[in-house]
Design a protein around this motif. Structure first.
Motif, PDB file in Angstrom:
ATOM      1  N   GLY A  54       1.570   5.991  -7.147  1.00 60.97           N
ATOM      2  CA  GLY A  54       0.361   6.681  -7.587  1.00 60.97           C
ATOM      3  C   GLY A  54       0.482   8.186  -7.411  1.00 60.97           C
ATOM      4  O   GLY A  54       0.051   8.959  -8.270  1.00 60.97           O
ATOM      5  N   THR A  95     -11.587   3.089  -6.921  1.00 61.94           N
ATOM      6  CA  THR A  95     -10.836   2.587  -8.077  1.00 61.94           C
ATOM      7  C   THR A  95     -11.689   2.674  -9.341  1.00 61.94           C
ATOM      8  O   THR A  95     -11.207   3.112 -10.399  1.00 61.94           O
ATOM      9  CB  THR A  95     -10.358   1.145  -7.835  1.00 61.94           C
ATOM     10  N   ALA A 136      -6.730   3.638  -2.552  1.00 60.89           N
ATOM     11  CA  ALA A 136      -5.791   2.713  -1.912  1.00 60.89           C
ATOM     12  C   ALA A 136      -5.372   3.238  -0.546  1.00 60.89           C
ATOM     13  O   ALA A 136      -5.301   2.486   0.434  1.00 60.89           O
ATOM     14  CB  ALA A 136      -4.568   2.511  -2.802  1.00 60.89           C
ATOM     15  N   LYS A 196       0.841  -1.205   0.000  1.00 62.53           N
ATOM     16  CA  LYS A 196       0.000   0.000   0.000  1.00 62.53           C
ATOM     17  C   LYS A 196       0.875   1.253   0.000  1.00 62.53           C
ATOM     18  O   LYS A 196       0.560   2.244  -0.675  1.00 62.53           O
ATOM     19  CB  LYS A 196      -0.936   0.025   1.207  1.00 62.53           C
ATOM     20  N   THR A 239       2.200   1.609  -3.467  1.00 62.07           N
ATOM     21  CA  THR A 239       1.105   2.094  -4.317  1.00 62.07           C
ATOM     22  C   THR A 239       0.887   3.584  -4.116  1.00 62.07           C
ATOM     23  O   THR A 239       0.709   4.333  -5.084  1.00 62.07           O
ATOM     24  CB  THR A 239      -0.193   1.322  -4.005  1.00 62.07           C
ATOM     25  N   THR A 246      -5.342   6.391  -6.362  1.00 64.37           N
ATOM     26  CA  THR A 246      -4.364   6.430  -5.277  1.00 64.37           C
ATOM     27  C   THR A 246      -5.039   6.747  -3.948  1.00 64.37           C
ATOM     28  O   THR A 246      -4.727   6.132  -2.919  1.00 64.37           O
ATOM     29  CB  THR A 246      -3.270   7.468  -5.590  1.00 64.37           C
TER      30      THR A 246
END
Length: 91
Positions: free
Chosen positions: A19, A77, A52, A12, A15, A49
């Motif tokens: 992101g 998402t 997440a 995460k 990400t 982003t």
């Protein structure tokens, strides 16, 4: 903390970093060109982003129900991908 939890937190974080970087460069390109497509691209990646990130916070910090966390992440998402798809369609 279990081994899987550590891996999920690491992924995460990765990400979020990647992101955020993609969002930053897309927004920077939008500012340089003024292209609405690049603005939509930046928004799309930003929302994906954010999804997440919020899912990670809801799961780890707020101890929310995993199904709720999954709905939050999946919803953001889908919205983000819709914006990205629009950016590829827009001129």
């Amino acid at each position: 903390m279990t081994h899987i939890t550590t891996i999920v937190i690491a992924l995460k974080t990765l990400t979020l970093a990647l992101g955020g970087l993609i969002t930053y460069f897309a927004f920077k390109a939008y500012r340089r060109t003024g292209s609405p497509a690049l603005r939509s691209l930046a928004i799309g990646f930003g929302v994906v982003t954010l999804g997440a990130f919020l899912a990670g916070v809801a799961d780890q910090a707020l101890n929310m129900n995993r199904e709720t966390v999954l709905v939050i992440e999946s919803g953001l998402t889908a919205i983000g991908f819709a914006a990205i798809a629009y950016s590829l369609y827009a001129e």
